[in-house]
Scaffold this motif. Structure first.
Motif, mmCIF file in Angstrom:
data_model
loop_
_atom_site.group_PDB
_atom_site.id
_atom_site.type_symbol
_atom_site.label_atom_id
_atom_site.label_comp_id
_atom_site.label_asym_id
_atom_site.label_seq_id
_atom_site.Cartn_x
_atom_site.Cartn_y
_atom_site.Cartn_z
ATOM 1 N N ASP A 431 0.939 -1.176 0.195
ATOM 2 C CA ASP A 431 -0.122 0.012 0.061
ATOM 3 C C ASP A 431 0.963 1.344 0.121
ATOM 4 N N ARG A 432 1.898 1.299 0.625
ATOM 5 C CA ARG A 432 2.890 2.437 0.392
ATOM 6 C C ARG A 432 3.771 2.364 -0.743
ATOM 7 N N GLY A 433 3.509 1.586 -1.704
ATOM 8 C CA GLY A 433 3.813 1.719 -3.207
ATOM 9 C C GLY A 433 5.261 1.158 -3.413
ATOM 10 N N LYS A 434 5.813 0.272 -2.465
ATOM 11 C CA LYS A 434 6.961 -0.614 -2.504
ATOM 12 C C LYS A 434 6.906 -1.727 -3.749
ATOM 13 N N THR A 435 7.855 -2.082 -4.019
ATOM 14 C CA THR A 435 8.005 -3.343 -4.977
ATOM 15 C C THR A 435 7.337 -4.565 -4.272
ATOM 16 N N VAL A 436 7.097 -5.428 -5.073
ATOM 17 C CA VAL A 436 6.827 -6.826 -4.529
ATOM 18 C C VAL A 436 7.859 -7.568 -3.814
ATOM 19 N N ARG A 437 9.179 -7.608 -4.285
ATOM 20 C CA ARG A 437 10.269 -8.164 -3.612
ATOM 21 C C ARG A 437 10.379 -7.334 -2.109
ATOM 22 N N THR A 438 10.538 -5.974 -2.189
ATOM 23 C CA THR A 438 10.895 -5.408 -1.294
ATOM 24 C C THR A 438 9.734 -5.454 0.018
ATOM 25 N N ALA A 439 8.522 -5.456 -0.575
ATOM 26 C CA ALA A 439 7.379 -5.550 0.362
ATOM 27 C C ALA A 439 7.439 -6.878 1.176
ATOM 28 N N ILE A 440 7.844 -8.000 0.361
ATOM 29 C CA ILE A 440 7.978 -9.280 0.946
ATOM 30 C C ILE A 440 9.175 -9.179 2.036
ATOM 31 N N ASP A 441 10.188 -8.647 1.569
ATOM 32 C CA ASP A 441 11.274 -8.837 2.370
ATOM 33 C C ASP A 441 10.883 -7.810 3.758
ATOM 34 N N GLU A 442 10.272 -6.652 3.631
ATOM 35 C CA GLU A 442 9.999 -5.989 4.862
ATOM 36 C C GLU A 442 8.908 -6.628 5.398
ATOM 37 N N GLY A 443 7.974 -7.070 5.158
ATOM 38 C CA GLY A 443 6.852 -7.630 5.624
ATOM 39 C C GLY A 443 7.423 -8.979 6.754
ATOM 40 N N THR A 497 10.455 -19.103 1.204
ATOM 41 C CA THR A 497 11.069 -19.863 -0.024
ATOM 42 C C THR A 497 9.991 -19.660 -1.203
ATOM 43 N N PHE A 498 8.664 -20.202 -1.076
ATOM 44 C CA PHE A 498 7.590 -20.212 -1.731
ATOM 45 C C PHE A 498 7.552 -18.964 -2.547
ATOM 46 N N TYR A 499 7.492 -17.821 -1.839
ATOM 47 C CA TYR A 499 7.465 -16.405 -2.178
ATOM 48 C C TYR A 499 8.751 -16.396 -3.115
ATOM 49 N N LEU A 500 9.874 -16.859 -2.926
ATOM 50 C CA LEU A 500 11.159 -16.545 -3.806
ATOM 51 C C LEU A 500 11.001 -17.568 -5.106
ATOM 52 N N ILE A 501 10.365 -18.611 -4.981
ATOM 53 C CA ILE A 501 10.144 -19.456 -6.052
ATOM 54 C C ILE A 501 9.166 -18.515 -7.028
ATOM 55 N N TRP A 502 7.879 -18.073 -6.317
ATOM 56 C CA TRP A 502 7.207 -17.513 -7.276
ATOM 57 C C TRP A 502 7.573 -16.230 -7.940
ATOM 58 N N LEU A 503 8.431 -15.463 -7.258
ATOM 59 C CA LEU A 503 9.027 -14.168 -7.785
ATOM 60 C C LEU A 503 9.880 -14.594 -8.882
ATOM 61 N N ALA A 504 10.621 -15.668 -8.867
ATOM 62 C CA ALA A 504 11.486 -16.044 -9.827
ATOM 63 C C ALA A 504 10.774 -16.631 -11.237
ATOM 64 N N ARG A 505 9.357 -16.775 -11.130
ATOM 65 C CA ARG A 505 8.670 -17.151 -12.282
ATOM 66 C C ARG A 505 7.645 -15.921 -12.567
ATOM 67 N N THR A 506 7.237 -15.207 -11.595
ATOM 68 C CA THR A 506 6.107 -14.025 -11.981
ATOM 69 C C THR A 506 7.078 -12.643 -11.395
ATOM 70 N N ARG A 507 7.380 -11.895 -12.396
ATOM 71 C CA ARG A 507 8.257 -10.750 -12.075
ATOM 72 C C ARG A 507 7.144 -9.425 -12.055
ATOM 73 N N THR A 508 6.082 -9.635 -12.230
ATOM 74 C CA THR A 508 4.994 -8.543 -12.161
ATOM 75 C C THR A 508 4.528 -8.334 -10.916
ATOM 76 N N ALA A 509 4.347 -6.963 -10.347
ATOM 77 C CA ALA A 509 3.702 -6.810 -9.104
ATOM 78 C C ALA A 509 2.287 -7.008 -9.069
ATOM 79 N N GLN A 510 1.559 -7.024 -10.162
ATOM 80 C CA GLN A 510 0.140 -7.413 -10.207
ATOM 81 C C GLN A 510 -0.140 -8.874 -9.971
ATOM 82 N N ALA A 511 0.700 -9.442 -10.154
ATOM 83 C CA ALA A 511 0.601 -11.234 -9.975
ATOM 84 C C ALA A 511 0.247 -11.475 -8.280
#
Length: 514
Positions: A431-443, A497-511
């Motif tokens: 919601d603060r506008g961060k990227t998916v990878r950054t949001a996951i790490d921060e979360g 780990t599941f999130y990282l696998i998912w990120l490696a296959r889907t790189r769009t934030a909308q996914a």
């Protein structure tokens, strides 16, 4: 041409408690017919400690051993395959004594008086024909047991027995090879025991001497004879000094139990046996002489063994168990014994599985509907969580009980709760506008402290329940601790780990739908 080596993986079954598989219920009471107790509460408390130690050594998973009322000990054993063996282990007094056989021939000298007392009491049985048969059997036994010339100084004179063969007791008793050893034909054992148990006979026995029967018959000349031994009443050592005992198979002596004494017991044993070189020492367990008394060739220290002869290895294992646990301070008898049927366990299993199925189904539905893709990842991690929890319980030999199933259901909810904290933090970062990878790490980083704090406090609470609880409470605590450890691993490592696998296959934030 490579060589492949396959490791075999041992399948470890998950142990189930009394409420899930049934078992055995024992109620024990002090046997008043064998002893006189002044302080019943103290005796029962000491007996309770010994019984609990024996049951723990017996290897039963999650037993219940506790006092019931003021005069009973209740024992509940799940999954017992051999109830008679369990009863024997619990009841065995296991009072071990080391005693020297009588060298003076005092029993032969007093035997005429014993015959006279038995006649006076009218206890003689059998007619002339029976006495003649017994005399012939005695002559045959004396011939078989005739001492070797080298042993003549060690064997007491048996002429007295021969002269008194017409007496009610002397006619069925024959001198053995070693001092203090006597034999009775197996068919006459009950008669001999009845004679020797008469109060007047007991009073006439030589002072400072006791009679102890052998633990099993001996085959001589194709017939069975039961030995009894006249021993010095003063014991040279008792089993209270034993610190370890283990069964073994000896090629020459058969089944044996090897024991080890503590330092004090070793010193006493060495001193006493040094005084009795070339004497015979009987090993007496619960007033039965175990095997034939061996001759003491040299001073004995902290190690020794008890010979069981043809007995099964399981009997040696049980004897070693009770010797390690210690002797009962008072004899116990089984007041009540019953089996807890499997129907109760099956009903408990069905209810527990039904409750867990409903709980997991609701969790899956809520997570997938509300968090969608992230919820699906959490559900997959939840399946691994259940697998890891059961593996921990089986690996550590823990027991699954009905309260344990409740703890597993509760830990399922706590595992999902950790995922919810992470998902909500990720949602805030998105919601603060961060990227998916950054949001996951921060979360994960921001939710970590709350997850760890909650898990640690719950583990501490469960540890207190385990330490001070019994039976079902401990089962609940063990399962809860295993579930929390698994949930921590799944929430922090597996889902990430599941999130990282998912990120490696889907790189769009909308996914990422969360």
């Amino acid at each position: 041409d490579g060589v492949f080596v396959y490791d075999t993986v041992e399948r470890v079954p998950l142990k189930k408690g009394l409420d899930l598989q049934g078992g055995m219920y024992l109620a024990l009471e002090i046997d008043d017919s064998k002893t006189s107790i002044t302080d019943i509460d103290d005796a029962l408390e000491r007996a309770l400690k010994v019984v609990r130690t024996r049951i723990d050594e017996f290897g039963v998973a999650e037993p219940v051993v506790q006092k019931a009322g003021g005069n009973r000990i209740v024992v509940e054993l799940p999954g017992i395959d051999d109830p008679r063996r369990a009863e024997a282990v619990v009841q065995k007094t296991a009072h071990l004594q080391f005693m020297i056989t009588d060298e003076s021939g005092a029993f032969q000298r007093v035997l005429p008086r014993l015959d006279e007392i038995i006649r006076e009491q009218g206890a003689a049985v059998g007619g002339a024909a029976a006495a003649e048969d017994t005399a012939r059997a005695g002559a045959k036994l004396r011939q078989l047991l005739a001492p070797k010339a080298t042993d003549s100084t060690r064997v007491a004179d048996t002429s007295a027995l021969g002269n008194l063969k017409g007496g009610p007791l002397s006619s069925i008793v024959q001198q053995g090879e070693i001092p203090g050893e006597y034999f009775v034909a197996e068919k006459d054992v009950a008669k001999a025991e009845a004679y020797l148990s008469l109060p007047q006979v007991q009073a006439a026995l030589p002072p400072g001497k006791v009679i102890r029967w052998g633990n099993e018959p001996i085959a001589i000349g194709g017939e069975l004879y039961r030995p009894f031994y006249v021993l010095e009443a003063r014991e040279i050592l008792t089993g209270e000094y034993i610190v370890n005992a283990r069964p073994n198979n000896d090629p020459l002596q058969g089944t044996v139990v090897e024991f080890e004494l503590n330092n004090e017991g070793g010193r006493r044993f060495r001193t006493e046996t040094a005084r009795h070189i070339e004497d015979y020492m009987a090993i007496v367990l619960d007033d039965r002489v175990m095997g034939r008394p061996p001759v003491i060739k040299s001073a004995i220290g902290t190690r020794g063994q008890i010979t069981l002869g043809r007995r099964d290895l399981s009997e040696a294992q049980d004897l070693a168990l009770v010797l390690r646990a210690g002797a009962l301070p008072v004899p116990l008898r089984v007041a009540e014994v019953r089996n807890i049927g499997a129907s109760l366990g099956q009903d408990s299993i069905q209810r527990g599985v039904r409750a867990m199925t409903i709980a997991v189904a609701l969790v899956i539905l809520i997570m997938v509907v509300y968090y969608r893709v992230s919820g699906f990842l959490a559900v997959v991690a939840l399946a691994l969580f259940v697998l890891f929890t059961l593996a921990i319980l089986a690996g550590f030999g823990a027991v699954l009980t009905l309260p344990g199933l409740a703890g597993l259901v509760l830990s399922v909810g706590m595992a999902v709760d950790a995922n919810i904290l992470i998902f909500e933090r990720i949602r805030e970062e998105l919601d603060r506008g961060k990227t998916v990878r950054t949001a996951i790490d921060e979360g994960f980083r921001h939710a970590m402290s709350a997850i760890v704090d909650t898990s640690v406090t719950t583990i501490l609470t469960a540890a207190v329940l385990y330490q001070y609880g019994t039976g079902p409470v401990r089962g609940f605590a063990v399962t809860l601790i295993a579930g929390i450890v698994s949930s921590l691993f799944c929430a922090i490592f597996v889902v990430r780990t599941f999130y990282l696998i998912w990120l490696a296959r889907t790189r769009t934030a909308q996914a990422l739908s969360i």
